[in-house]
Every structure is written in C-alpha cells, then in structure tokens.
Scaffold this active site. Structure first.
Site, PDB file in Angstrom:
ATOM      1  N   TYR A  90       0.840  -1.196   0.000  1.00 58.19           N
ATOM      2  CA  TYR A  90       0.000   0.000   0.000  1.00 58.19           C
ATOM      3  C   TYR A  90       0.879   1.251   0.000  1.00 58.19           C
ATOM      4  O   TYR A  90       0.600   2.211  -0.717  1.00 58.19           O
ATOM      5  CB  TYR A  90      -0.937   0.007   1.218  1.00 58.19           C
ATOM      6  CG  TYR A  90      -1.881  -1.168   1.247  1.00 58.19           C
ATOM      7  CD1 TYR A  90      -2.934  -1.261   0.353  1.00 58.19           C
ATOM      8  CD2 TYR A  90      -1.707  -2.198   2.166  1.00 58.19           C
ATOM      9  CE1 TYR A  90      -3.800  -2.343   0.378  1.00 58.19           C
ATOM     10  CE2 TYR A  90      -2.570  -3.274   2.197  1.00 58.19           C
ATOM     11  CZ  TYR A  90      -3.607  -3.347   1.297  1.00 58.19           C
ATOM     12  OH  TYR A  90      -4.460  -4.432   1.328  1.00 58.19           O
ATOM     13  N   ASN A 112     -12.894  -0.814  -4.468  1.00 61.96           N
ATOM     14  CA  ASN A 112     -12.834  -1.126  -5.895  1.00 61.96           C
ATOM     15  C   ASN A 112     -14.042  -1.970  -6.320  1.00 61.96           C
ATOM     16  O   ASN A 112     -14.184  -3.106  -5.879  1.00 61.96           O
ATOM     17  CB  ASN A 112     -11.524  -1.878  -6.169  1.00 61.96           C
ATOM     18  CG  ASN A 112     -11.406  -2.398  -7.570  1.00 61.96           C
ATOM     19  OD1 ASN A 112     -12.119  -1.997  -8.476  1.00 61.96           O
ATOM     20  ND2 ASN A 112     -10.474  -3.318  -7.761  1.00 61.96           N
ATOM     21  N   CYS A 120      -6.843  -5.222  -7.612  1.00 63.66           N
ATOM     22  CA  CYS A 120      -6.449  -4.752  -6.284  1.00 63.66           C
ATOM     23  C   CYS A 120      -5.800  -5.845  -5.438  1.00 63.66           C
ATOM     24  O   CYS A 120      -5.133  -5.538  -4.447  1.00 63.66           O
ATOM     25  CB  CYS A 120      -7.648  -4.144  -5.570  1.00 63.66           C
ATOM     26  SG  CYS A 120      -9.076  -5.228  -5.480  1.00 63.66           S
ATOM     27  N   HIS A 121      -5.944  -7.104  -5.831  1.00 61.95           N
ATOM     28  CA  HIS A 121      -5.287  -8.185  -5.086  1.00 61.95           C
ATOM     29  C   HIS A 121      -3.765  -8.072  -5.172  1.00 61.95           C
ATOM     30  O   HIS A 121      -3.065  -8.659  -4.357  1.00 61.95           O
ATOM     31  CB  HIS A 121      -5.754  -9.549  -5.596  1.00 61.95           C
ATOM     32  CG  HIS A 121      -5.492  -9.789  -7.043  1.00 61.95           C
ATOM     33  ND1 HIS A 121      -6.363  -9.358  -8.028  1.00 61.95           N
ATOM     34  CD2 HIS A 121      -4.456 -10.393  -7.673  1.00 61.95           C
ATOM     35  CE1 HIS A 121      -5.869  -9.700  -9.201  1.00 61.95           C
ATOM     36  NE2 HIS A 121      -4.712 -10.324  -9.019  1.00 61.95           N
ATOM     37  N   GLU A 152      -1.302 -15.944 -10.427  1.00 61.96           N
ATOM     38  CA  GLU A 152      -0.453 -15.057 -11.216  1.00 61.96           C
ATOM     39  C   GLU A 152       1.029 -15.354 -11.073  1.00 61.96           C
ATOM     40  O   GLU A 152       1.826 -14.854 -11.851  1.00 61.96           O
ATOM     41  CB  GLU A 152      -0.742 -13.596 -10.862  1.00 61.96           C
ATOM     42  CG  GLU A 152      -2.129 -13.181 -11.314  1.00 61.96           C
ATOM     43  CD  GLU A 152      -2.436 -11.733 -11.053  1.00 61.96           C
ATOM     44  OE1 GLU A 152      -1.618 -11.025 -10.433  1.00 61.96           O
ATOM     45  OE2 GLU A 152      -3.527 -11.290 -11.462  1.00 61.96           O
TER      46      GLU A 152
END
Length: 161
Positions: A90, A112, A120-121, A152
C-alpha cells in the site's frame, strides 16, 4: 440481482452491468446459484473473467461505469499499472501515485467495484498479505486473494510470504 454469476476456482463471481457498462464484480461463495448472462455485456465480462482464470496474462477490455471519487480513480489507475505477477505494498503504491497515505490507498483498494479488471489483489501490506475487499483476518476473501496471487505467480514471477 446479478446479470451473470459464473464459477470461479475459489467460489463464484457475480457480474452486474447496466447494459452499457460494467457496474460491479463481486466474489461470492461457491454455494451461490449460477446465473446465465442476460445480455451481450454480461456474456463478454463472463467470458473474459473465465479466460483470466485459465490464463493469468489474459487482459480485459470492458467498458467500466464511471464510479468512485477522483481520489479512488487515481488509486485504481495506479493499481492498473501493476503487472500480473508483480505486487506492491500500500505504501509503495501511495508513493508511486503521489505520496498519498498508505491507509487511504488501502481504503480505495477495498472500495474497488471491479476486482480482477482493476487487480487490487496485487496490493499487499508491508507485513504480509493484508486485507481484501474491506475484510481483514482469515476467511473467504483472503483465501480469494491468495488464490489470485498464486494464480499469477505460476511462472515464478514472485514468492508469496
């Protein structure tokens, strides 16, 4: 009511549209009933989300409703610049988009309405995974975040802590 509810590896994903733009994507528990897409945009969104679940490098090309405050949109634009397989804290995202408060960035991440499309993950806490979708602690939402990050990193682009 959703315009579509599709299967996801971690449960279901609800899709809301207004016919012209995507209005919301929602993570739902697995026992939620599936809903066939009720229009072209809902079908397109469902197809693109399913493609992402198959291949983390799949992109999204969906019209998004103009939601959020100017600040939130600034944070969401910053999130969109984070590549699949990359994570930022963040605080790192706050610095990248102009020295904002990490806490404010975290709040905007939680607000979001388009997770997956605005990934946002990929934003985590400096001390670990962090919360997800305004849900702290262990449970469904953090499990979703873990799944998305692991999905990912299939090419060993980063390691989960």
């Amino acid at each position: 009511m959703f315009n579509a509810v599709i299967d996801a590896p971690f449960g279901k994903v609800g899709i809301r549209t207004d016919g012209q733009a995507l209005r919301e994507i929602v993570y739902l528990p697995g026992q939620t009933a599936s809903v066939e897409p009720d229009g072209e945009l809902a079908a397109r969104a469902a197809e693109q989300i399913a493609q992402y679940f198959e291949n983390a490098d799949a992109g999204f090309d969906l019209p998004l409703a103009p939601l959020g405050t100017e600040f939130q949109r600034r944070v969401w634009d910053g999130i969109c610049s984070i590549e699949a397989g990359e994570v930022l804290t963040y605080g790192e995202l706050a610095k990248r988009i102009g020295g904002l408060s990490p806490r404010a960035v975290g709040q905007a991440c939680g607000d979001n309405p388009f997770p997956l499309v605005i990934p946002c993950h990929r934003v985590v806490s400096a001390s670990g995974l962090g919360g997800f979708a305004h849900h702290g602690g262990e449970g469904f939402f953090r499990d979703v975040k873990r799944w998305l990050l692991a999905h990912e990193c299939t090419s060993n682009r980063f390691q989960l802590r």
